[in-house]
Design a protein around this motif. Structure first.
Motif, mmCIF file in Angstrom:
data_model
loop_
_atom_site.group_PDB
_atom_site.id
_atom_site.type_symbol
_atom_site.label_atom_id
_atom_site.label_comp_id
_atom_site.label_asym_id
_atom_site.label_seq_id
_atom_site.Cartn_x
_atom_site.Cartn_y
_atom_site.Cartn_z
ATOM 1 N N ALA A 88 0.841 -1.205 0.000
ATOM 2 C CA ALA A 88 0.000 0.000 0.000
ATOM 3 C C ALA A 88 0.874 1.252 0.000
ATOM 4 C CB ALA A 88 -0.920 -0.006 1.221
ATOM 5 N N GLY A 89 1.949 1.223 0.804
ATOM 6 C CA GLY A 89 2.878 2.343 0.823
ATOM 7 C C GLY A 89 3.580 2.509 -0.507
ATOM 8 N N ALA A 90 3.946 1.393 -1.152
ATOM 9 C CA ALA A 90 4.631 1.459 -2.442
ATOM 10 C C ALA A 90 3.738 2.077 -3.515
ATOM 11 C CB ALA A 90 5.074 0.057 -2.867
ATOM 12 N N TRP A 91 2.438 1.792 -3.451
ATOM 13 C CA TRP A 91 1.510 2.413 -4.410
ATOM 14 C C TRP A 91 1.466 3.923 -4.201
ATOM 15 C CZ3 TRP A 91 -0.974 0.166 -8.471
ATOM 16 C CH2 TRP A 91 -1.920 0.964 -9.130
ATOM 17 N N PHE A 92 1.411 4.329 -2.943
ATOM 18 C CA PHE A 92 1.416 5.760 -2.636
ATOM 19 C C PHE A 92 2.727 6.407 -3.095
ATOM 20 C CE2 PHE A 92 2.921 9.042 0.330
ATOM 21 C CZ PHE A 92 1.971 10.025 0.111
ATOM 22 N N GLY A 93 3.859 5.785 -2.768
ATOM 23 C CA GLY A 93 5.148 6.360 -3.123
ATOM 24 C C GLY A 93 5.361 6.439 -4.620
ATOM 25 N N SER A 94 4.989 5.388 -5.342
ATOM 26 C CA SER A 94 5.168 5.398 -6.797
ATOM 27 C C SER A 94 4.208 6.379 -7.467
ATOM 28 C CB SER A 94 4.973 3.985 -7.363
ATOM 29 O OG SER A 94 3.710 3.446 -7.019
ATOM 30 N N SER A 95 3.006 6.549 -6.908
ATOM 31 C CA SER A 95 2.072 7.540 -7.455
ATOM 32 C C SER A 95 2.642 8.949 -7.315
ATOM 33 C CB SER A 95 0.718 7.453 -6.734
ATOM 34 O OG SER A 95 0.108 6.197 -6.949
ATOM 35 N N LEU A 96 3.281 9.211 -6.182
ATOM 36 C CA LEU A 96 3.927 10.508 -5.970
ATOM 37 C C LEU A 96 5.078 10.700 -6.946
ATOM 38 C CD1 LEU A 96 4.105 13.082 -4.229
ATOM 39 C CD2 LEU A 96 5.595 11.808 -2.664
ATOM 40 N N ALA A 97 5.880 9.650 -7.148
ATOM 41 C CA ALA A 97 7.025 9.745 -8.044
ATOM 42 C C ALA A 97 6.585 10.008 -9.484
ATOM 43 C CB ALA A 97 7.845 8.466 -7.971
ATOM 44 N N LYS A 98 5.460 9.452 -9.874
ATOM 45 C CA LYS A 98 4.978 9.638 -11.245
ATOM 46 C C LYS A 98 4.627 11.093 -11.544
ATOM 47 C CE LYS A 98 1.816 6.694 -12.538
ATOM 48 N NZ LYS A 98 0.674 5.740 -12.479
ATOM 49 N N ALA A 152 8.912 4.480 0.626
ATOM 50 C CA ALA A 152 10.226 4.874 0.118
ATOM 51 C C ALA A 152 10.622 4.031 -1.081
ATOM 52 C CB ALA A 152 11.273 4.746 1.228
ATOM 53 N N ALA A 153 10.388 2.718 -1.003
ATOM 54 C CA ALA A 153 10.736 1.831 -2.110
ATOM 55 C C ALA A 153 9.944 2.182 -3.368
ATOM 56 C CB ALA A 153 10.483 0.377 -1.709
ATOM 57 N N GLY A 154 8.661 2.477 -3.213
ATOM 58 C CA GLY A 154 7.848 2.842 -4.361
ATOM 59 C C GLY A 154 8.259 4.164 -4.961
ATOM 60 N N PHE A 155 8.608 5.119 -4.110
ATOM 61 C CA PHE A 155 9.000 6.439 -4.611
ATOM 62 C C PHE A 155 10.292 6.359 -5.408
ATOM 63 C CE2 PHE A 155 11.243 10.492 -4.273
ATOM 64 C CZ PHE A 155 10.275 11.364 -4.728
ATOM 65 N N PHE A 156 11.280 5.629 -4.874
ATOM 66 C CA PHE A 156 12.577 5.556 -5.536
ATOM 67 C C PHE A 156 12.625 4.480 -6.608
ATOM 68 C CE2 PHE A 156 13.857 7.337 -1.326
ATOM 69 C CZ PHE A 156 14.310 8.558 -1.785
ATOM 70 N N GLY A 157 11.619 3.609 -6.654
ATOM 71 C CA GLY A 157 11.608 2.554 -7.661
ATOM 72 C C GLY A 157 12.646 1.490 -7.421
ATOM 73 N N ILE A 158 12.943 1.180 -6.153
ATOM 74 C CA ILE A 158 13.934 0.164 -5.809
ATOM 75 C C ILE A 158 13.265 -0.938 -4.995
ATOM 76 C CG2 ILE A 158 15.886 1.756 -5.854
ATOM 77 C CD1 ILE A 158 15.651 2.042 -2.851
ATOM 78 N N GLY A 159 13.948 -2.058 -4.882
ATOM 79 C CA GLY A 159 13.396 -3.152 -4.090
ATOM 80 C C GLY A 159 13.288 -2.805 -2.624
#
Length: 260
Positions: A88-98, A152-159
């Protein structure tokens, strides 16, 4: 979708390099996937490079997870809770990064690379602890740690393995070896979630993902016999690899600043 032969061959080579380094030195190797996609394969969009890298990280983690699960090293209740809240956090972080400009995102990525490199330079103490059992006392800590690390992982796109392992050790009281094995479920979940989010925006190239996966299989098999021979030189190799990650982080930052 990429159809030209040369970029696909370079993606196979890049996937092989990443998997080889991961096999030899463990966590941290996947952060080189994005720079390789950008500056070797020639992917023009940083968002596409991050999306493809996230998908590759998820596939590599699933392969490694299968081996650890077969050996009984994965603590599934803790792993599942950390992975679910972290996804759930990764979805939030990656959405922000996009929503961030690609070159600005690369600056943040360079910071994450530097953090990975520095974490690899720290000596890893072997900690022996009782095997953790999920209960109501530690569940909130595991859930909150998972959500934070996943973001953090979702935002930076790392494992995010370099964050997941200490997160599990702190929240669940795991020893290092158990946390490393258990972390792979979260690495796969975070990578898949990030890649899925990027795919919705058309920022995942299936052909490049497949090419890197093929290279990853070859790199893993090539690295296994070498890893058994490293012995006392493994620590030195890990420090040299950390230095390489730091150098590439500076290069990525410089290239991004030159464009901005």
């Amino acid at each position: 979708m990429t159809t030209e032969l040369l970029p696909l061959l370079l993606a196979v080579l890049s996937g092989g390099v990443v998997a080889l380094l991961l096999t030899l030195f463990g966590g941290g190797g996947s952060v080189l996937a994005v720079p390789l996609l950008l500056y070797v394969v020639g992917v023009p969009d940083p968002h596409v490079a991050i999306g493809v890298s996230a998908a590759g990280v998820a596939l590599n983690a699933l392969t490694a997870l299968a081996g650890h699960a077969k050996a009984g090293r994965v603590r599934w209740p803790c792993a599942t809770l950390f992975a679910v809240t972290g996804a759930a956090g990764a979805w939030f972080g990656s959405s922000l990064a996009k929503m961030i400009d690609g070159q600005q995102l690369l600056l943040f990525f360079a910071i994450a690379m530097a953090a990975v490199g520095l974490s690899m330079l720290r000596p890893g103490a072997v900690v022996v602890r009782p095997e953790p059992r999920l209960n109501w006392a530690i569940s909130p800590r595991i859930g909150l740690a998972g959500a934070g690390v996943g973001s953090a992982a979702g935002f930076f796109g790392i494992g995010g393995g370099f964050l997941i392992v200490p997160g599990l050790m702190a929240a669940a009281g795991m020893g290092l070896a158990t946390a490393q094995a258990t972390s792979l479920l979260s690495v796969a979940a975070f990578g898949a979630t990030t890649a899925g989010n990027y795919a919705l925006s058309g920022w995942v190239d299936p052909a490049l993902v497949a090419a890197m996966a093929v290279g990853g299989i070859a790199g893993t098999f090539a690295g296994l016999p070498v890893a058994t021979r490293l012995g006392a030189n493994a620590a030195l190799g890990r420090r040299l690899f950390a230095g390489l990650v730091l150098i590439v982080a500076v290069y990525v930052a410089a290239k991004a600043l030159a464009v901005l």
